[in-house]
Design an enzyme around this catalytic site. Structure first.
Site, PDB file in Angstrom:
ATOM      1  N   ARG A 134      10.984  -6.674   4.988  1.00  0.00           N
ATOM      2  CA  ARG A 134      10.917  -5.256   5.347  1.00  0.00           C
ATOM      3  C   ARG A 134      11.475  -5.025   6.753  1.00  0.00           C
ATOM      4  NH1 ARG A 134       5.200  -2.363   4.990  1.00  0.00           N
ATOM      5  NH2 ARG A 134       4.832  -3.299   7.012  1.00  0.00           N
ATOM      6  N   ARG A 149      -9.820   2.089   8.258  1.00  0.00           N
ATOM      7  CA  ARG A 149      -9.537   0.687   8.570  1.00  0.00           C
ATOM      8  C   ARG A 149     -10.671   0.048   9.363  1.00  0.00           C
ATOM      9  NH1 ARG A 149      -3.454   1.372   8.479  1.00  0.00           N
ATOM     10  NH2 ARG A 149      -2.537  -0.696   8.493  1.00  0.00           N
ATOM     11  N   ARG A 178      11.225  -1.987  11.288  1.00  0.00           N
ATOM     12  CA  ARG A 178       9.984  -1.587  11.941  1.00  0.00           C
ATOM     13  C   ARG A 178       9.680  -2.507  13.107  1.00  0.00           C
ATOM     14  NH1 ARG A 178       5.090   0.070   7.929  1.00  0.00           N
ATOM     15  NH2 ARG A 178       3.963  -0.999   9.574  1.00  0.00           N
ATOM     16  N   LYS A 203       0.822  -1.225   0.000  1.00  0.00           N
ATOM     17  CA  LYS A 203       0.000   0.000   0.000  1.00  0.00           C
ATOM     18  C   LYS A 203       0.853   1.271   0.000  1.00  0.00           C
ATOM     19  CE  LYS A 203      -2.346  -0.713   3.821  1.00  0.00           C
ATOM     20  NZ  LYS A 203      -1.945  -2.072   4.211  1.00  0.00           N
ATOM     21  N   ARG A 262      -1.554  -8.389  13.071  1.00  0.00           N
ATOM     22  CA  ARG A 262      -2.008  -7.349  12.136  1.00  0.00           C
ATOM     23  C   ARG A 262      -2.844  -7.964  11.013  1.00  0.00           C
ATOM     24  NH1 ARG A 262       3.277  -5.189  10.390  1.00  0.00           N
ATOM     25  NH2 ARG A 262       2.139  -3.805   9.028  1.00  0.00           N
TER      26      ARG A 262
END
Ligand code: AMP
Length: 186
Positions: free
Chosen positions: A122, A83, A128, A8, A139
Site C-alpha cells: 500500500r 480504538r 501513505r 478495514k 501501529r
C-alpha cells in the site's frame, strides 16, 4: 475492527454501500484535514506520521460532529473508531444522544505476515507517510496494546462478529455480509 492492514477501509466502503449508509473513517477524515491543512489536520498529522493515536478528545469531538450530519441519520458504519476504551465509552454516550444503537462490531482476523506485506504494498500504491516499516510496527504494537482489548468488551456485549479477513476482497465482503445477515438492523 482489525489490525492495521486487515482491509478495514476497503471492506467498510463495500459493506456501507450494501446498506446504503455512510462509511465514516476517522483515518480518512484526519488525512483529508491534513491535506487541506486545517488546524485539526495539522494536529492529527503529527500523530499519524509517527503511527501514534490522535488524542481521544480530538478524535471523539470529530466523530461526534460527523455522526450528527444528515447523511448519518439512518445509520452509519464506523471504520477505525473506537480504538481505545475511552472511545468506546464516548461512542456509547454519543449514540445514546443521537438515538442510534450499535447493531454489530465486525472484527477482521488476518495473518500477521500477510499484513506487513499488504501495508508495504500500500505504501507503494498510495504513498501513505505512515506505511514505513518502523511506523507499521508501531501501529501494530498500539493496536495490540490499546485496541485489541476492545474485542473482548464487544464480545461480552454480544455484538462481536469475527470474520476471516484473508483472501480476495470480494470473498471477504461476502463473508461479512453473510455474518451480518441474521442480525436485526436497528
Ligand atoms: P487508519 O486509516 O484507520 O489506519 O488511521 C490512520 C491513523 O489515523 C492512525 O494510525 C491514527 O494516527 C489516526 N486515527 C485514526 N482513527 C483513530 C482513532 N479512532 N483514534 C486515534 N487515532 C486515530
Amino acid at each position: 475492527m482489525g489490525p492495521p492492514g486487515a482491509g478495514k477501509g476497503t471492506q467498510a466502503t463495500r459493506v456501507a454501500d450494501h446498506f446504503a449508509i455512510p462509511a465514516i473513517s476517522t483515518g480518512d477524515i484526519f488525512r483529508a484535514n491534513a491535506t487541506a491543512g486545517t488546524p485539526l489536520g495539522q494536529e492529527a498529522r503529527r500523530y499519524m506520521d509517527a503511527g501514534e493515536y490522535v488524542p481521544d478528545e480530538v478524535t471523539n469531538l470529530m466523530v461526534r460532529h460527523r455522526i450528527d450530519e444528515p447523511d448519518a441519520e439512518r445509520g452509519f458504519l464506523l471504520d477505525g473508531f473506537p480504538r481505545t476504551l475511552a472511545q468506546v465509552e464516548e461512542l456509547d454516550g454519543m449514540i445514546a444522544f443521537t438515538g442510534h444503537r450499535l447493531d454489530a462490531v465486525v472484527v477482521l482476523t488476518v495473518d500477521a505476515e500477510e499484513i506487513v506485506a499488504r501495508l508495504l504494498q500500500r505504501s507503494e500504491v498510495e504513498g501513505r507517510a505512515d506505511d514505513t516499516e518502523d511506523v507499521i510496527r508501531r501501529r501494530q504494537q498500539l493496536y495490540a496494546e490499546e485496541t485489541a482489548p476492545l474485542v473482548e468488551v464487544y464480545r461480552e456485549r454480544g455484538l462481536l462478529v469475527e470474520v476471516d479477513g484473508m483472501g480476495e476482497v470480494g470473498d471477504v465482503t461476502e463473508r461479512i455480509l453473510t455474518s451480518l445477515d441474521p442480525i436485526p438492523q436497528s
